[in-house]
Enzyme design. Structure first.
Site, PDB file in Angstrom:
ATOM      1  N   HIS A  72       0.912  -1.417  -0.006  1.00 23.11           N
ATOM      2  CA  HIS A  72      -0.067  -0.027  -0.049  1.00 23.11           C
ATOM      3  C   HIS A  72       0.931   1.290  -0.007  1.00 23.11           C
ATOM      4  O   HIS A  72       1.761   1.409   0.873  1.00 23.11           O
ATOM      5  CB  HIS A  72      -1.037  -0.177   1.200  1.00 23.11           C
ATOM      6  CG  HIS A  72      -2.069  -0.801   0.862  1.00 23.11           C
ATOM      7  ND1 HIS A  72      -3.247  -0.875   1.984  1.00 23.11           N
ATOM      8  CD2 HIS A  72      -2.355  -1.767   0.071  1.00 23.11           C
ATOM      9  CE1 HIS A  72      -4.267  -1.643   1.367  1.00 23.11           C
ATOM     10  NE2 HIS A  72      -3.679  -2.254   0.651  1.00 23.11           N
ATOM     11  N   TYR A 196      -9.882   5.562   6.565  1.00 24.17           N
ATOM     12  CA  TYR A 196     -10.138   6.040   8.090  1.00 24.17           C
ATOM     13  C   TYR A 196     -11.051   7.257   7.817  1.00 24.17           C
ATOM     14  O   TYR A 196     -10.937   8.039   7.409  1.00 24.17           O
ATOM     15  CB  TYR A 196      -8.804   6.640   8.578  1.00 24.17           C
ATOM     16  CG  TYR A 196      -7.698   5.441   8.915  1.00 24.17           C
ATOM     17  CD1 TYR A 196      -7.586   4.856  10.145  1.00 24.17           C
ATOM     18  CD2 TYR A 196      -6.948   5.064   8.073  1.00 24.17           C
ATOM     19  CE1 TYR A 196      -6.553   4.058  10.556  1.00 24.17           C
ATOM     20  CE2 TYR A 196      -5.686   4.189   8.178  1.00 24.17           C
ATOM     21  CZ  TYR A 196      -5.885   3.481   9.471  1.00 24.17           C
ATOM     22  OH  TYR A 196      -4.832   2.565   9.721  1.00 24.17           O
ATOM     23  N   PRO A 288      -5.251   0.930  17.993  1.00 28.05           N
ATOM     24  CA  PRO A 288      -5.046   0.333  16.603  1.00 28.05           C
ATOM     25  C   PRO A 288      -5.020   1.301  15.729  1.00 28.05           C
ATOM     26  O   PRO A 288      -4.508   1.187  14.513  1.00 28.05           O
ATOM     27  CB  PRO A 288      -5.797  -0.721  16.475  1.00 28.05           C
ATOM     28  CG  PRO A 288      -7.201  -0.290  17.447  1.00 28.05           C
ATOM     29  CD  PRO A 288      -6.832   0.300  18.594  1.00 28.05           C
ATOM     30  N   LYS A 292       0.300   0.676  15.131  1.00 22.80           N
ATOM     31  CA  LYS A 292       1.621   0.398  15.566  1.00 22.80           C
ATOM     32  C   LYS A 292       1.991  -0.747  16.206  1.00 22.80           C
ATOM     33  O   LYS A 292       2.956  -1.183  16.690  1.00 22.80           O
ATOM     34  CB  LYS A 292       1.766   1.832  16.343  1.00 22.80           C
ATOM     35  CG  LYS A 292       2.044   3.148  15.700  1.00 22.80           C
ATOM     36  CD  LYS A 292       3.109   3.382  14.752  1.00 22.80           C
ATOM     37  CE  LYS A 292       2.661   3.277  13.188  1.00 22.80           C
ATOM     38  NZ  LYS A 292       3.898   3.328  12.470  1.00 22.80           N
ATOM     39  N   TYR A 380       3.275   6.905  10.223  1.00 20.48           N
ATOM     40  CA  TYR A 380       2.593   5.890   9.822  1.00 20.48           C
ATOM     41  C   TYR A 380       3.463   4.786   9.223  1.00 20.48           C
ATOM     42  O   TYR A 380       3.257   3.591   9.513  1.00 20.48           O
ATOM     43  CB  TYR A 380       1.449   6.200   8.832  1.00 20.48           C
ATOM     44  CG  TYR A 380       0.322   4.959   8.770  1.00 20.48           C
ATOM     45  CD1 TYR A 380      -0.933   5.086   9.313  1.00 20.48           C
ATOM     46  CD2 TYR A 380       0.366   4.008   7.778  1.00 20.48           C
ATOM     47  CE1 TYR A 380      -2.036   4.295   9.154  1.00 20.48           C
ATOM     48  CE2 TYR A 380      -0.355   2.942   7.743  1.00 20.48           C
ATOM     49  CZ  TYR A 380      -1.639   3.127   8.084  1.00 20.48           C
ATOM     50  OH  TYR A 380      -2.599   2.045   8.067  1.00 20.48           O
TER      51      TYR A 380
END
Length: 387
Positions: A72, A196, A288, A292, A380
């Site tokens: 991704h 998200y 979550p 991480k 991220y």
């Protein structure tokens, strides 16, 4: 029995540590209170930083990951239907891989050659300030293992951290007033990358495990029961929190797993107590939201493996003496990022209208600032190198 290292816990952290030590010629045994099938039955995270991918390569356990994992290059953020894509590759030249924690565990089990003792009950750690030893019960018999060091990789509720004298441990914790209701379904993902979404009804996440298996989440109260949610109710709620185009494209089906995960931030300090080292969820928990948890565990055991190898092979204690401070530096950076992502994307009972306007301003700033997007992308994909 005697081994140089006893690893408590056969999740991905313990298995990775055992594999790295095994490859370096360090004698390490793993003991796990559950069965191998139970361990593989845990449904967990699935986003790997580049450092975790490299660690799987180092462990010689990455062949299937490279064949089946999904690269991704970014994620999509949505706020009340307004969307913005964070392009990791364009912003900072990095990426992540979607590959389930269950598959990571399966691959590490598959390459392990040394001993793993499953269904070890009544595990107890002894003489951590002297010559340590571990006892456990199996098939009605009590066994003892003498060792030089113990690695506690047995999770938040495990025996390792509980074996530390209370006065020697400082803990930091924030418990959030909500959890994630997650559904696993054998349907293609609604999008090529993770979505998200912040909505006034609550947070939602569209995730995936493969080209044909998806994982979806909605924010629910912390005390919510999964049994209160039919599949139809879940899909209706998820659609309501997504932008119309994504909601229309969503392919639904019967859930194959449904559960509620509470959210908390937690750190224990220090992470060494004599001969005992804590790693993974035994040392820290993150929400979550920032992907991480597994990556932090992998970073912990990479550092611990190097320190133990240095101790046994190079006869230097420098690495084990520095372990706690080294990994805590990265842990707190990941805690900060996970807290920030959680704060941006969830609804909080106490926030009110002012708080939602602040969240909206944060989203708009992020969408309009390349520097802010680079910061998100860096965090991220892994903010700190693992060297």
């Amino acid at each position: 029995m005697r081994h140089q290292v006893v690893i408590v816990g056969a999740g991905p952290a313990g298995l990775m540590l055992g594999r790295l030590l095994e490859l370096a010629g360090v004698d390490a045994v793993i003991i796990e209170r559950k069965s191998a099938d139970y361990v593989l039955g845990r449904i967990r995270a699935g986003v790997l930083e580049q450092g975790s991918v490299a660690l799987m390569d180092r462990a010689q356990a990455s062949q299937r990951m490279h064949a089946e994992g999904l690269i991704h290059h970014g994620i999509e953020l949505s706020f009340d239907g307004d969307s913005h894509r964070i392009d990791f590759s364009e912003l900072i030249g990095r990426q992540v891989m979607v590959y389930g924690q269950t598959e990571v565990t399966r691959d590490l089990m598959g390459v392990r050659e040394a001993t793993t003792i499953y269904e070890a009950e009544d595990v107890a750690l002894h003489d951590l300030d002297g010559r340590p030893w571990v006892t456990y019960t199996k098939d009605g018999q009590t066994h003892r293992i003498d060792c030089d060091f113990i690695a506690g990789c047995d999770g938040y509720h495990g025996v390792a951290r509980q074996s530390v004298p209370q006065q020697a441990l400082t803990t930091f914790e924030r418990v959030y007033p909500f959890g994630w209701l997650g559904v696993l379904v054998d349907r293609p993902p609604v999008a090529d990358e993770l979505i998200y979404a912040h909505h006034q009804r609550g947070f939602a996440l569209c995730s995936q495990r493969s080209h044909s298996r998806s994982r979806y989440y909605v924010q629910v109260p912390a005390d919510e029961q999964a049994s209160a949610w039919s599949d139809d109710r879940f899909w209706d709620e998820l659609r309501a929190r997504l932008d119309p185009a994504t909601a229309e494209a969503l392919q639904t089906g019967p859930s194959i797993e449904k559960s509620v995960a509470p959210l908390r931030s937690f750190v224990a300090e220090p992470l060494r107590f004599g001969s005992l080292f804590l790693a993974g969820d035994a040392a820290h928990i993150v929400p979550p939201t920032g992907a991480k948890g597994l990556n932090l565990a992998m970073s912990d055991v990479a550092a611990l493996a190097d320190a133990l190898i240095e101790n046994f092979v190079e006869k230097s204690a420098a690495g084990i003496d520095a372990y706690s401070a080294k990994v805590l530096s990265r842990i707190w950076k990941a805690e900060r990022f996970s807290w920030w992502m959680t704060t941006l994307l969830h609804t909080f009972p106490e926030t009110g209208a002012f708080g939602r306007r602040i969240q909206r301003a944060e989203f708009d700033y992020l969408a309009g600032s390349r520097v802010a997007q680079q910061s998100l992308a860096e965090n991220y994909t892994g903010v700190v190198t693992w060297e």
